[in-house]
Structure formats: C-alpha cells, structure tokens
Design an enzyme around this catalytic site. Structure first.
Site, PDB file in Angstrom:
ATOM      1  N   CYS A 398       5.591 -57.502 -63.656  1.00  0.00           N
ATOM      2  CA  CYS A 398       5.689 -57.529 -65.118  1.00  0.00           C
ATOM      3  C   CYS A 398       5.016 -56.290 -65.713  1.00  0.00           C
ATOM      4  O   CYS A 398       5.549 -55.190 -65.621  1.00  0.00           O
ATOM      5  CB  CYS A 398       5.118 -58.836 -65.646  1.00  0.00           C
ATOM      6  SG  CYS A 398       5.607 -59.222 -67.342  1.00  0.00           S
ATOM      7  N   HIS A 525       8.541 -62.719 -62.364  1.00  0.00           N
ATOM      8  CA  HIS A 525       7.351 -63.276 -61.700  1.00  0.00           C
ATOM      9  C   HIS A 525       7.778 -64.113 -60.490  1.00  0.00           C
ATOM     10  O   HIS A 525       7.911 -65.339 -60.590  1.00  0.00           O
ATOM     11  CB  HIS A 525       6.559 -64.159 -62.667  1.00  0.00           C
ATOM     12  CG  HIS A 525       5.879 -63.418 -63.772  1.00  0.00           C
ATOM     13  ND1 HIS A 525       4.564 -63.017 -63.702  1.00  0.00           N
ATOM     14  CD2 HIS A 525       6.334 -63.001 -64.973  1.00  0.00           C
ATOM     15  CE1 HIS A 525       4.234 -62.382 -64.814  1.00  0.00           C
ATOM     16  NE2 HIS A 525       5.291 -62.352 -65.606  1.00  0.00           N
ATOM     17  N   GLU A 527       6.106 -65.053 -58.052  1.00  0.00           N
ATOM     18  CA  GLU A 527       5.043 -65.947 -57.564  1.00  0.00           C
ATOM     19  C   GLU A 527       5.265 -67.397 -57.982  1.00  0.00           C
ATOM     20  O   GLU A 527       4.804 -68.327 -57.309  1.00  0.00           O
ATOM     21  CB  GLU A 527       3.668 -65.468 -58.044  1.00  0.00           C
ATOM     22  CG  GLU A 527       3.425 -65.565 -59.539  1.00  0.00           C
ATOM     23  CD  GLU A 527       3.816 -64.315 -60.317  1.00  0.00           C
ATOM     24  OE1 GLU A 527       3.313 -64.128 -61.448  1.00  0.00           O
ATOM     25  OE2 GLU A 527       4.623 -63.538 -59.794  1.00  0.00           O
TER      26      GLU A 527
END
Length: 598
Positions: A398, A525, A527
């Site tokens: 990001c 993202h 994750e």
C-alpha cells in the site's frame, strides 16, 4: 442454530479472540460448520477511523468492512470469509434503531434501551449467524460470539442484557457460555489465586448470565485443588474448567482445549454429543510441531510508524509467519521506527539513528507496510532506496508501494520534489494522487475498500509466477491514494515495471524492478487472506528471496516450492551466516505474532 458465547473478566487482553477462534476450530474439526461474530461495545460504527495505537490493526474483509482484528483471527483459524455484519458495534446498533425511529417504525412508542436496543442486538446476531461464510450453501451449525471488553464495563451492559434475553429466547441446549478469566500466580508464594475469577463470575451471574465453562488464563496449568475451589464457588463442574496456560505460540491453544475435553463440555451443553465426531486436528498438530522445531532463521526488518503496538501489524506478522513456516525458516522480525532513519534523527539523536541503520543493514529482507499520514515517510523512502541499491529483497504494501515509486522518481528520474499529494499537495511532480472517487470531507468508509481484481499485464513477471501463472488475482484493498497514471510511462522508461493493474488499466496495483532479485510493491493487502498452510504468494516470495531461495520456476500452486536448493540467490550472506560468522546470538525472535501470554 447453536450459539457459543465467549466473555471475559478481571482484565482485558486475556486472549478472548484467540480462545473464541480456537473453540471454533476444535468444533469445526468435529465435523461441524462454524461461523463467528465479534461484538465491540464502542460507539464507533466500525474500526476504520480508529488509530492502530488505540485498537490494533484495522482488518479488512472481502465486502470492504473495516473491522476488529479478532475477525482476522477467526478467518485465519477457521479458513472462512466473514462479512461486515459479523462485527457488531454499539454505533451500528444505535444507528439502526435511530434510523428506524426516524422512519416511523416505532410510531407512538418511547424508544428505549430495553426492549428496542436489546431486541436490535438479538435480531442482528440471529441475522449474521445465518450468513454462509465457508463457501457452502445454507447456515452454519454453530455460531461463536465473542463479547469484547470486560464484564462490568458500562458500555457492555446493553449487550449483556441482550445475551441474557437471547439465552432464554433460543432455549436450553442451544446456548453455551464460556467465560475467560484470570487466575494470577503470586510470585512470592507461587500460589494460584482464585478470588479474581470468583468475583468476575459473581458479577456475570448478577447480570443474568451463568457460565457453562470456565477458561482460566494462568502461567501454568491449574492445580486440582484450585479447580475444585473454582468449581465450588463458581458453580461450574470441575470437568468444565480448562486452563489456558502460557504457550510458545497460539497454535497450541486449540490443542489445549482438545486435550482438556473442552469440546465435550460444549457439545454436551448444546446437545450435540451424539452428532459430532471426535476432533481431528492431525494437520494442525503437525503444523504446530513444525512451528516449534524451526531453528534456521530468516531476519525481516519491518519499517513502520506504529511499531509501539505490535498488534498494529498483526496480519502482516501472521502472513510472514505462514510464509516462513512454508519455507521451513524460523522467523525473526526486527522493528525499525521509520522516523529513526531520517536526517532529523541523525542530528537530534545520533545513537538511535545509528542503531536503526545498523538494524536495517543486517536484514535478509525488508518490508514496508501500509500507513497514513506523513510521519516517518522520509525514513520509509530511505529504506526503499537502501533495499533497491543494495539488492536486498523488498516488499512494499500500500503506502510501501507508493513510497517505492516516489523514491525511484527522485533517485533515478532526478525529480527531487517528487511526492504524494497526501504529503505535499503543491508538489510539481505528483507521483501519487488522491483517487477521484474518494471523499475529502468524510473519513469513515470512503476509501477504496474490499476485494478488487488485479490483472497481470506482464505474464512472466515474478508476481504472476508466484501466483502460479494466474492472469488475475482478487485481493483486499484499503487506500485513498494511487500512483499517478500520467507518470507511468516515464517510470517504466526508466526501468520500473508496472506489472499489474485494475480492469481499466490506469490504476496501478503491482510494481516490480526486473533488475532486482526481489523488489515488489503492491497497492493491495495480501496479508488479509494469508492462512496457516496457505501462505500469501508474495510473502512467500519475500521469505524465499531473503533466504536466497527464490526459484525462477515456481510451481503451479502459486506457492514457494519446498525443494529450492538450486534457487536464485540474492548474492548476500543470510542472517544465519552473519550470526555464525560473528558467533552472535539471536535477538528479537518473533515466534508467534500474537502470543496468548502477555
């Protein structure tokens, strides 16, 4: 539908979220379908506008919901995909009731906490529990509901009342209450003290709820006489009292629950003993053993601005852990406050400045996570520059991607005032700009949020190979700013390759430096979708590259091959090599991301 409610007493931070997730996992291993709900008693509508220092990371769901980090634990443990309705807040409840009042749904009535707020809470729980979250049709068998906060908190009272009514409404055999409490050990005498838990349960019973199971947090397993005392004073059978003692990593918690037969107590309370099978946690147990046996270290330096609270980057840490286990490496995470790398710190506190740079220069890999605001940005830019010039594996997420683009424009294109309009609205070379559909007046829920599709423009790029040769990927987003489309051609002409974009082809999603062993920036993202046993492809790439094992021929599963002895090396000594050479000791080992013991 059966309901398991998890509450907490004595102090906050006992690990209710991990306990709720672990209960869900054990029940799922019994062959049952499980969903989860988190109740947060704060007045915010959602977690989106809260500082990570205040409440930990903001977890983003596929539908764009900005929710409490515990929903991330639920998704990772249970491998499910939740919705924004699975996170209930006081703000959401009151807003829904006030909206109804304004529309005239309560015409003629006085709108009160009881029954209108409590009814709204119960209706929301029932509605959210029916949403399929595991990819199958129809509702789950069991819904695990976690009540945030601590018993006795003023803001929790409407929810406690609603749960009391709800237990009566759904009836016996459909409601099981697990109370997580603290049994401290007084170091002077080494005695486990039951009084805090006794008072907590007394308070809970006084509010109309009776626990079926006690989950006691302590530094060691409860003595039999302590269990007997708790059973006598809390009116809970001794076999329904389990100990959640300190463990090396949170993967042990479901195994603790299984070994102490917590599932039998829950299934008995829900009249499911004859229906559910014995829990099968074979795969989970094997993975936990691998976690504990890893000893070959890989050192990742995290350059961020919220490092004062590690929960601010919880999903990033989990994704790194999943990837390192997949590569059979012991994860060592070291933290660098981004502002400590810049010239101001060099003048004000040279020792901190030197320590930060020494840490960065000892990294096997560097990760710059997302963030908002201009504090620490210059330090992140310097970290990206060091990674690029020194050929250190780098992953920017990001804002991490955006600062990598800014750094390249400054250093390679010679645009010394290149910047983001977030940090310098008057820059003459805006590399990163505000997205046209964003709102500059309202902060909550106005970003580009949730699952969005990214198309690979360069089929043979590292990212596409890591994703198993996919032509597109769906990942979760949370941002207001994007790389300026008008700068793309200049940057690509200088060697920075934008390999992924949205469907329009103008919004950049992935950037790579082909001349670098591993230099990748991503707007999304990844994750948030990493799972134990199914690590994020790009995190796996970072770990593999940091170990000198990045294989140029990744297999079709999109994950790093387990046999990479002849992989592409980044040409640098690993952390282990340097430690052995200096006969140093490992510091900063991060073994579990969110350990239950504090």
């Amino acid at each position: 539908m059966k309901y398991v409610v998890v509450t907490g007493g004595v102090v906050s931070g006992l690990g209710k979220g991990v306990t709720a997730s672990s209960i869900g996992l054990v029940l799922k291993s019994c062959g049952l379908r499980v969903t989860s709900i988190k109740i947060d008693p704060y007045l915010n509508t959602d977690a989106g506008t809260m500082s990570p220092f205040e409440h930990g990371e903001v977890f983003v769901l596929d539908d764009g919901g900005e929710v409490d980090l515990d929903l991330g634990n639920y998704e990772r443990f249970l491998d499910i995909t939740l919705t924004r309705d699975n996170n209930i807040t006081t703000g959401k409840i009151y807003q829904s009731v006030i909206d109804k009042e304004r529309k005239g749904d309560y015409l003629g009535k006085t709108v009160q906490v009881v029954p209108h707020i409590t009814d709204a809470i119960q209706e929301w729980m029932e509605r959210a529990a029916m949403i399929p979250v595991d990819g199958k049709e129809g509702p789950a068998d069991i819904c695990v509901i976690e009540l945030g906060g601590t018993i006795g908190d003023i803001e929790s009272m409407p929810f406690i009342e609603a749960l009391g009514q709800f237990s009566y409404r759904v009836g016996p055999g459909n409601f099981c209450l697990v109370h997580v409490s603290l049994v401290p050990v007084i170091n002077v005498v080494g005695e486990q003290k039951t009084k805090p838990t006794q008072h907590s349960v007394r308070g809970l019973r006084g509010l109309g709820l009776t626990p079926n199971i006690l989950a006691c947090r302590s530094t060691r397993a409860l003595d039999d006489n302590v269990k007997g005392k708790l059973s006598q004073f809390c009116h809970v059978p001794a076999e329904n009292i389990v100990t959640l003692y300190d463990v090396p990593n949170i993967c042990h918690i479901p195994l603790l629950l299984r070994d102490q037969k917590a599932h039998e107590a829950i299934l008995k309370g829900l009249n499911l003993l004859g229906i559910a099978r014995e829990p099968d946690l074979t795969e989970w147990t094997a993975r936990t053993k691998v976690y504990d046996m890893l000893h070959d270290p890989v050192k990742i330096v995290m350059v961020g601005k919220y490092i004062g609270l590690k929960d601010s980057y919880l999903s990033v840490l989990k994704a790194l852990l999943h990837a390192s286990v997949g590569c059979h490496k012991k994860l060592v995470v070291e933290w660098v406050e981004a502002s400590h790398l810049d010239d101001i710190t060099a003048k004000e506190d040279p020792d901190i400045y030197r320590a930060a740079w020494n840490c960065l220069k000892g990294a096997d890999g560097i990760l710059v996570p997302g963030g908002f605001g201009d504090r620490g940005v210059q330090g992140k830019i310097l970290a990206a520059k060091y990674a690029r010039e020194s050929k250190v594996p780098f992953l920017g997420i990001c804002l991490g991607m955006q600062i990598a683009v800014i750094e390249y424009a400054r250093s390679v294109l010679g645009l010394h005032d290149a910047n983001s309009t977030e940090f310098d609205p008057k820059t003459t070379n805006p590399c990163v700009i505000f997205m046209p559909e964003g709102s500059k007046t309202h902060m909550g829920g106005t970003m580009r949020l949730g699952s969005r599709r990214t198309y690979f423009k360069v089929p043979d790029c590292k990212s596409a190979k890591l994703y198993g040769g996919a032509t597109f990927v769906d990942e979760r987003h949370r941002h207001r700013y994007e790389v300026n489309p008008d700068m793309i051609s200049k940057l690509e002409a200088a060697g920075l390759l934008f390999v992924g974009s949205d469907e329009s082809g103008r919004r950049m999603e992935i950037v790579e430096l082909p001349s670098h062993p591993y230099f990748i920036g991503i707007q999304f993202h990844p994750e948030f979708k990493s799972r134990p046993g199914k690590p994020s492809a790009l995190f796996s790439g970072l770990i593999a590259a940091s170990c000198g094992q990045l294989d140029s021929h990744l297999n079709k599963t999109g994950h790093v091959s387990k046999a990479m002895a002849n992989g592409l090396s980044n040409g640098r000594a690993t952390y282990k090599d340097r430690q052995m050479a200096s006969n140093g000791s490992l510091n900063g080992v991060y073994s579990n991301g969110n350990s239950v013991h504090h």
